[in-house]
Design an enzyme around this catalytic site. Sequence first.
Site, PDB file in Angstrom:
ATOM      1  N   GLU A 264     -35.112  33.817 -16.855  1.00 53.80           N
ATOM      2  CA  GLU A 264     -34.136  33.502 -15.811  1.00 53.80           C
ATOM      3  C   GLU A 264     -34.882  33.656 -14.504  1.00 53.80           C
ATOM      4  O   GLU A 264     -35.283  34.747 -14.136  1.00 53.80           O
ATOM      5  CB  GLU A 264     -32.934  34.455 -15.917  1.00 53.80           C
ATOM      6  CG  GLU A 264     -31.677  33.885 -15.265  1.00 53.80           C
ATOM      7  CD  GLU A 264     -31.599  34.187 -13.785  1.00 53.80           C
ATOM      8  OE1 GLU A 264     -32.298  33.494 -12.990  1.00 53.80           O
ATOM      9  OE2 GLU A 264     -30.846  35.099 -13.430  1.00 53.80           O
ATOM     10  N   CYS A 299     -29.684  35.932  -7.611  1.00 52.85           N
ATOM     11  CA  CYS A 299     -30.338  34.745  -8.173  1.00 52.85           C
ATOM     12  C   CYS A 299     -29.502  33.489  -7.966  1.00 52.85           C
ATOM     13  O   CYS A 299     -30.047  32.418  -7.770  1.00 52.85           O
ATOM     14  CB  CYS A 299     -30.722  34.954  -9.628  1.00 52.85           C
ATOM     15  SG  CYS A 299     -29.371  35.489 -10.658  1.00 52.85           S
TER      16      CYS A 299
END
Length: 494
Positions: A264, A299
């Site tokens: 990720e 993120c």
Amino acid sequence: MTTQAEIDAIRAETIAPQSLFIDGKQVAGSAEPMGVTSPIDGSDLTTIANATSAEVDLAVASARAAFNDGRWSNLPPAARKKILFAIADGIEADALALSILGIRDNGTEFAMAYKAEAGSAAGTFRYYAEAIDKVSGEIAPTASNTLGLVHHEPVGVVGAIIPWNFPLMIGAWKLAPALAAGNSVVLKPAETASLSLLHLAEIASAAGLPDGVFNVVTGDGRIAGDALARSMDVDVLAFTGSGVTGRKLLEASAQSNLKRVYLELGGKSPNIVFADAPDLDQAAKVSAAGIFRNSGQVCVAGSRLLVERSIHDDFVAALKQHAEALRVGDPLDLETQIGAVNSERQLAGNLSLTATAIKEGAEVITGGARILGQTGGTYMAPTILQNVLRTNTVFRSEVFGPVLAVTPFDSEEEAISLANDSDLGLAAGVWTANLSRAHRMIRAVQAGVVHVNTYGGADNTVPLGGHKQSGNGSDKSLHALSKYTNLKTAWIQL
Ligand code: ADP
């Protein structure tokens, strides 16, 4: 309701030098420890062990032994579930201390950390505890003289490499499904956010998780993280962090045992505001939070604002007002809305990308500089840059700081083209009252999650994963269990 006095009492406590956590015990590291600097005021907080590759191997061996003898992997799912619930209870019981410890280490504002760190981690352990005795294998629709069974087996040893922005939340996203499925785990926290995860290991142990099932190795990513990535005895590596490191992990896997690697890697997420958004002031307020909370160190942060030209000037003015109203400061002050940038290194990167943006023609609407320097901490003013072109560095590179790049568009087609003009594809936002347009945009925008008439927000029931170079494999939801299990077929002649 937490009071300032409670927070102040806990933050005044000194933090003992930290050890590694291997085989259910604290193990002193053999190398020179690493200092931990508080981003709040630049003070020395404590030290963490700088694990050597031999110490990482020891943790992996402990995890492997625990897996092989079945002390966890062979427990009935209902028994694992009880212990996972006890871990969630332990996190909740210690939520305030855990959150404050994590904030002293990484700088996230209290309101966000309390909810998104300890609160979310407890919820994640509960979610997978509840799930684990409800997922079954399959009987395949074979001919009547054969029986095809499909088992879901734990993979064995999972390595988890965790970033510094939300260590407990992201740690739990990897740890809870991996443990629920019966695996053992070796976790490597980030250099600047190890303390709360070390404390979590103690909580898990006290909750009854057998020794060796969850190990924590702290230290330099290039040594400890690399050793985990190159281990011949780690079956799956689950990572959240930068694209640069993600690429190294894939190489390390190729050069070692071909372990599965889940990545990720962040985003450059477009937040697209159409003139027909239901409430433009609300859109401006949520969009400001969507880029500036945790100083942009999220993120899924909506770091590219694409706004329809007819409302551009008014919308940017509203956004500026909301950005300037945000109170930046000591993250452990309950009045603060935006805390500290994680480290001097991170702040320098934010300022350098901002300078590049200005050089390339962007105009600073607000912010653009370090603030509160007298505190000794690392703080940056929420920053809005307009006139950003798709060719500019700040349009394409993830800042991972409180820096918003604004670009106007004239049509839905242009909005889609700008949104997808990125190597990354983690998240997106779309603001429109037109239902058909909303659905068209959900399909057209290349991202793992598309928020509509909001930005951010999610729970454990939905997956989070990147498209394109934002990564592969999702955290959260029942889908995450498949990362930590292998399918095994039994083919039986009757
Ligand atoms: P950032 O640049 O934002 O700190 P990183 O990707 O470097 O992001 O860090 C995320 C995690 O990856 C941290 O736990 C860090 O220690 C670890 N890490 C950094 N470099 C490596 C590496 N070469 N191999 C394995 N892990 C690493």
